[in-house]
Design a protein around this motif. Structure first.
Motif, PDB file in Angstrom:
ATOM      1  N   LEU A 108       0.830  -1.206   0.000  1.00  0.00           N
ATOM      2  CA  LEU A 108       0.000   0.000   0.000  1.00  0.00           C
ATOM      3  C   LEU A 108       0.865   1.257   0.000  1.00  0.00           C
ATOM      4  N   ALA A 109       1.993   1.203   0.719  1.00  0.00           N
ATOM      5  CA  ALA A 109       2.910   2.343   0.725  1.00  0.00           C
ATOM      6  C   ALA A 109       3.486   2.570  -0.666  1.00  0.00           C
ATOM      7  N   MET A 110       3.795   1.498  -1.361  1.00  0.00           N
ATOM      8  CA  MET A 110       4.319   1.628  -2.719  1.00  0.00           C
ATOM      9  C   MET A 110       3.242   2.140  -3.674  1.00  0.00           C
ATOM     10  N   ALA A 111       2.021   1.643  -3.519  1.00  0.00           N
ATOM     11  CA  ALA A 111       0.927   2.054  -4.413  1.00  0.00           C
ATOM     12  C   ALA A 111       0.584   3.531  -4.252  1.00  0.00           C
ATOM     13  N   GLY A 112       0.885   4.108  -3.096  1.00  0.00           N
ATOM     14  CA  GLY A 112       0.601   5.521  -2.857  1.00  0.00           C
ATOM     15  C   GLY A 112       1.852   6.380  -2.798  1.00  0.00           C
ATOM     16  N   HIS A 113       2.948   5.882  -3.323  1.00  0.00           N
ATOM     17  CA  HIS A 113       4.255   6.549  -3.233  1.00  0.00           C
ATOM     18  C   HIS A 113       4.308   7.819  -4.082  1.00  0.00           C
ATOM     19  N   ALA A 114       5.164   8.760  -3.682  1.00  0.00           N
ATOM     20  CA  ALA A 114       5.340   9.997  -4.458  1.00  0.00           C
ATOM     21  C   ALA A 114       5.977   9.719  -5.814  1.00  0.00           C
ATOM     22  N   SER A 115       6.800   8.681  -5.901  1.00  0.00           N
ATOM     23  CA  SER A 115       7.470   8.334  -7.154  1.00  0.00           C
ATOM     24  C   SER A 115       6.544   7.535  -8.063  1.00  0.00           C
ATOM     25  N   ASP A 116       6.391   7.989  -9.294  1.00  0.00           N
ATOM     26  CA  ASP A 116       5.581   7.229 -10.249  1.00  0.00           C
ATOM     27  C   ASP A 116       6.202   5.870 -10.528  1.00  0.00           C
ATOM     28  N   VAL A 117       7.528   5.786 -10.492  1.00  0.00           N
ATOM     29  CA  VAL A 117       8.192   4.511 -10.773  1.00  0.00           C
ATOM     30  C   VAL A 117       7.890   3.497  -9.670  1.00  0.00           C
ATOM     31  N   VAL A 118       7.877   3.932  -8.427  1.00  0.00           N
ATOM     32  CA  VAL A 118       7.544   3.015  -7.332  1.00  0.00           C
ATOM     33  C   VAL A 118       6.083   2.574  -7.442  1.00  0.00           C
ATOM     34  N   ARG A 119       5.214   3.486  -7.845  1.00  0.00           N
ATOM     35  CA  ARG A 119       3.813   3.093  -8.042  1.00  0.00           C
ATOM     36  C   ARG A 119       3.706   2.085  -9.191  1.00  0.00           C
ATOM     37  N   GLU A 120       4.532   2.262 -10.219  1.00  0.00           N
ATOM     38  CA  GLU A 120       4.571   1.275 -11.306  1.00  0.00           C
ATOM     39  C   GLU A 120       4.992  -0.089 -10.770  1.00  0.00           C
ATOM     40  N   TRP A 121       5.978  -0.082  -9.875  1.00  0.00           N
ATOM     41  CA  TRP A 121       6.440  -1.341  -9.306  1.00  0.00           C
ATOM     42  C   TRP A 121       5.330  -2.034  -8.527  1.00  0.00           C
ATOM     43  N   SER A 122       4.505  -1.258  -7.849  1.00  0.00           N
ATOM     44  CA  SER A 122       3.401  -1.884  -7.106  1.00  0.00           C
ATOM     45  C   SER A 122       2.449  -2.580  -8.071  1.00  0.00           C
ATOM     46  N   ALA A 123       2.270  -2.004  -9.264  1.00  0.00           N
ATOM     47  CA  ALA A 123       1.421  -2.647 -10.276  1.00  0.00           C
ATOM     48  C   ALA A 123       2.067  -3.941 -10.770  1.00  0.00           C
ATOM     49  N   ILE A 124       3.358  -3.908 -11.012  1.00  0.00           N
ATOM     50  CA  ILE A 124       4.065  -5.101 -11.469  1.00  0.00           C
ATOM     51  C   ILE A 124       3.968  -6.210 -10.427  1.00  0.00           C
ATOM     52  N   LEU A 125       4.021  -5.832  -9.146  1.00  0.00           N
ATOM     53  CA  LEU A 125       3.910  -6.830  -8.080  1.00  0.00           C
ATOM     54  C   LEU A 125       2.559  -7.539  -8.127  1.00  0.00           C
ATOM     55  N   VAL A 126       1.514  -6.830  -8.527  1.00  0.00           N
ATOM     56  CA  VAL A 126       0.201  -7.469  -8.669  1.00  0.00           C
ATOM     57  C   VAL A 126       0.265  -8.523  -9.773  1.00  0.00           C
ATOM     58  N   GLY A 127       0.949  -8.197 -10.850  1.00  0.00           N
ATOM     59  CA  GLY A 127       1.091  -9.156 -11.931  1.00  0.00           C
ATOM     60  C   GLY A 127       1.928 -10.368 -11.548  1.00  0.00           C
ATOM     61  N   LYS A 142      -6.562  -1.569  -9.432  1.00  0.00           N
ATOM     62  CA  LYS A 142      -7.495  -0.519  -9.847  1.00  0.00           C
ATOM     63  C   LYS A 142      -6.938   0.877  -9.575  1.00  0.00           C
ATOM     64  N   THR A 143      -6.282   1.050  -8.446  1.00  0.00           N
ATOM     65  CA  THR A 143      -5.708   2.361  -8.107  1.00  0.00           C
ATOM     66  C   THR A 143      -4.667   2.783  -9.136  1.00  0.00           C
ATOM     67  N   GLN A 144      -3.793   1.875  -9.517  1.00  0.00           N
ATOM     68  CA  GLN A 144      -2.758   2.196 -10.497  1.00  0.00           C
ATOM     69  C   GLN A 144      -3.364   2.393 -11.893  1.00  0.00           C
ATOM     70  N   ALA A 145      -4.402   1.641 -12.204  1.00  0.00           N
ATOM     71  CA  ALA A 145      -5.054   1.791 -13.505  1.00  0.00           C
ATOM     72  C   ALA A 145      -5.728   3.143 -13.645  1.00  0.00           C
ATOM     73  N   ASP A 146      -6.050   3.771 -12.524  1.00  0.00           N
ATOM     74  CA  ASP A 146      -6.706   5.083 -12.533  1.00  0.00           C
ATOM     75  C   ASP A 146      -5.763   6.176 -12.023  1.00  0.00           C
ATOM     76  N   ASP A 147      -4.467   5.897 -12.044  1.00  0.00           N
ATOM     77  CA  ASP A 147      -3.472   6.843 -11.541  1.00  0.00           C
ATOM     78  C   ASP A 147      -3.430   8.104 -12.395  1.00  0.00           C
ATOM     79  N   GLU A 148      -3.085   9.224 -11.756  1.00  0.00           N
ATOM     80  CA  GLU A 148      -2.996  10.497 -12.486  1.00  0.00           C
ATOM     81  C   GLU A 148      -1.821  10.516 -13.464  1.00  0.00           C
ATOM     82  N   HIS A 149      -0.847   9.647 -13.241  1.00  0.00           N
ATOM     83  CA  HIS A 149       0.353   9.616 -14.076  1.00  0.00           C
ATOM     84  C   HIS A 149       0.177   8.597 -15.203  1.00  0.00           C
ATOM     85  N   ALA A 150       0.350   9.052 -16.432  1.00  0.00           N
ATOM     86  CA  ALA A 150       0.132   8.179 -17.593  1.00  0.00           C
ATOM     87  C   ALA A 150       1.049   6.959 -17.571  1.00  0.00           C
TER      88      ALA A 150
END
Length: 277
Positions: A108-127, A142-150
């Motif tokens: 959850l900390a990664m999914a809400g991280h300030a870094s877009d790359v860390v948030r990307e990593w949280s998505a990869i972890l789901v996969g 779902k959170t990463q799929a609706d992220d503000e960062h493209a």
């Protein structure tokens, strides 16, 4: 262990947030590179995204989450520096996946991280998570799929693409409810992840030969009022037109007859661009 650095002030963070995006990697200032590697800020464009020192960011992130990385994990993360940016992320996540369970406080900390790359990593972890249904993966991503960062949104569908390849029909059934979401990014996700060809990913052979299997996703989006969504639907049709042009022609003719809106017209025009070339 990563070297300790002084945390930036809120004023510094605001200044960085308002910075102009670099046009070339050589133009990314050293302090920006450092801030990106520390996970303090998100990249603003592809140039900055490519400039992120991912091994350093992984070490900083692991330390902040108190992850018990082994010496082999640390070496694996360092070795990732020889790979492309996208390959680095997948390689690093294979090490992080040993210590971060999807749904845990660390995740959850990664999914809400300030870094877009860390948030990307949280998505990869789901996969990468073992023994999880596709429907459950969708719920967690779902959170990463609706992220503000493209960039995060792109990694969110790439992270689950392999699962769609394994069982396209079942995954399509799980994605159908997203076509009715009030969030355009989730509607677009349902289309983008199932594109027969797609970009930066393997093709879905079954959908190249039988694109009609995805009609339950395409039909609800045929007159979508979001350009972000109808661009994806048009690209879906264009993908399919390369292997099943007659099916695409017939479908688009039906859409224009039954749903003669400007949105449908735009989807059809873009979707037929290869056929009409």
């Amino acid at each position: 262990m990563p070297r300790k650095t002084k945390t930036p002030t809120s004023d510094q963070l605001q200044d960085w947030a308002s910075r102009p995006a670099a046009r070339r990697r050589s133009e990314v200032p050293e302090d920006m590179r450092h801030a990106l590697a520390q996970g303090w800020i998100a990249s603003k464009n592809l140039v900055e995204w490519l400039s992120v020192d991912r091994p350093t960011l992984a070490s900083v992130t692991a330390a902040s989450l108190n992850l018990p990385l082994t010496s082999a994990d640390r070496q694996h993360i360092r070795d990732a520096s020889s790979l492309s940016a996208l390959q680095q992320s997948w390689s690093i996540c294979r090490s992080l996946a040993e210590h971060v369970r999807v749904g845990s406080p660390e995740y959850l900390a990664m999914a809400g991280h300030a870094s877009d790359v860390v948030r990307e990593w949280s998505a990869i972890l789901v996969g990468l998570a073992p023994n999880m249904t596709f429907a459950k993966r969708l719920a967690w991503i779902k959170t990463q799929a609706d992220d503000e960062h493209a960039g995060v949104r792109e990694l969110a569908w790439l992270a689950l693409r392999a699962h769609v390849l394994e069982n396209p029909v079942a995954c399509i059934a799980s994605l159908v409810p997203w076509t009715g979401s009030r969030h355009e990014r989730l509607r677009r996700y349902a289309s983008e992840i199932t594109r027969p060809c797609g970009v930066w990913c393997p093709h879905i052979g079954l959908l190249k030969q039988e694109p009609e299997l995805a009609i339950a996703i395409l039909e609800p989006l045929r007159a979508d009022d979001s350009r972000y969504v109808n661009n994806s639907v048009a690209n879906w049709l264009n993908d399919a037109s390369k292997s099943q042009p007659d099916w695409v022609r017939q479908l688009t003719q039906t859409w224009l007859r039954e749903s003669p809106s400007p949105h449908t017209q735009r989807i059809v025009t873009r979707g037929l661009r290869t056929i009409n070339r």
